[in-house]
Write a protein that holds these residues in place. Sequence first.
Motif, PDB file in Angstrom:
ATOM      1  N   TYR A 136      31.675  24.748 -20.190  1.00  0.00           N
ATOM      2  CA  TYR A 136      30.453  25.492 -19.874  1.00  0.00           C
ATOM      3  C   TYR A 136      29.620  25.645 -21.142  1.00  0.00           C
ATOM      4  N   VAL A 137      28.321  25.532 -20.975  1.00  0.00           N
ATOM      5  CA  VAL A 137      27.396  25.598 -22.105  1.00  0.00           C
ATOM      6  C   VAL A 137      26.271  26.561 -21.746  1.00  0.00           C
ATOM      7  N   GLU A 138      25.940  27.430 -22.676  1.00  0.00           N
ATOM      8  CA  GLU A 138      24.774  28.300 -22.503  1.00  0.00           C
ATOM      9  C   GLU A 138      24.005  28.305 -23.811  1.00  0.00           C
ATOM     10  N   VAL A 139      22.717  28.068 -23.722  1.00  0.00           N
ATOM     11  CA  VAL A 139      21.857  28.097 -24.903  1.00  0.00           C
ATOM     12  C   VAL A 139      20.723  29.076 -24.641  1.00  0.00           C
ATOM     13  N   THR A 140      20.497  29.933 -25.626  1.00  0.00           N
ATOM     14  CA  THR A 140      19.396  30.895 -25.568  1.00  0.00           C
ATOM     15  C   THR A 140      18.467  30.585 -26.727  1.00  0.00           C
ATOM     16  N   VAL A 141      17.216  30.323 -26.392  1.00  0.00           N
ATOM     17  CA  VAL A 141      16.196  30.061 -27.404  1.00  0.00           C
ATOM     18  C   VAL A 141      15.174  31.175 -27.288  1.00  0.00           C
ATOM     19  N   SER A 142      15.092  31.992 -28.326  1.00  0.00           N
ATOM     20  CA  SER A 142      14.233  33.174 -28.300  1.00  0.00           C
ATOM     21  C   SER A 142      13.196  33.091 -29.407  1.00  0.00           C
ATOM     22  N   GLU A 143      11.952  33.388 -29.045  1.00  0.00           N
ATOM     23  CA  GLU A 143      10.898  33.407 -30.050  1.00  0.00           C
ATOM     24  C   GLU A 143      11.175  34.521 -31.045  1.00  0.00           C
TER      25      GLU A 143
END
Length: 146
Positions: A136-143
């Motif tokens: 399982y992969v989760e990526v969070t890209v936040s400004e």
Amino acid sequence: MKKTYEIAGQVMGFFDSFKGSRPAINNDKILIVRGKSRKVIPLAEMESKLSEVGEIIGGEELDSSSEKISEILEDGDKHIQNTEGTTNSVDTNGFIRMKEELESMGLVVEYKVFELPSFDVVIAIWEDKNELPPLYVEVTVSERED
């Protein structure tokens, strides 16, 4: 400058988890994408794979004991709350609690936090402790809020 979806795409492509992946949250401040892969990473290599993908996206890895990680997770929660309309207080321990819950179910969880010029990126991967698929992969890209 890279866009949130380009960064998330590089991460999902690296782990071969693009097919079937979908955004859990997508707004002008934060993008969270979750997916799974048939690929299995040996448990001893999970941390190095996260470092490798961090280099690919051009991120600077933050030390796991850094106070800045808490700030990044808190900012991400604020971005989510602003668009989801929730009124709960920010849960600075939510990510750690999620990790503990997954590990109590027999999964191995690794994550790393990276800084890019305009974004903060959190990448988490987990798989069965017996190295059975899926990964399982989760990526969070936040400004980043400067």
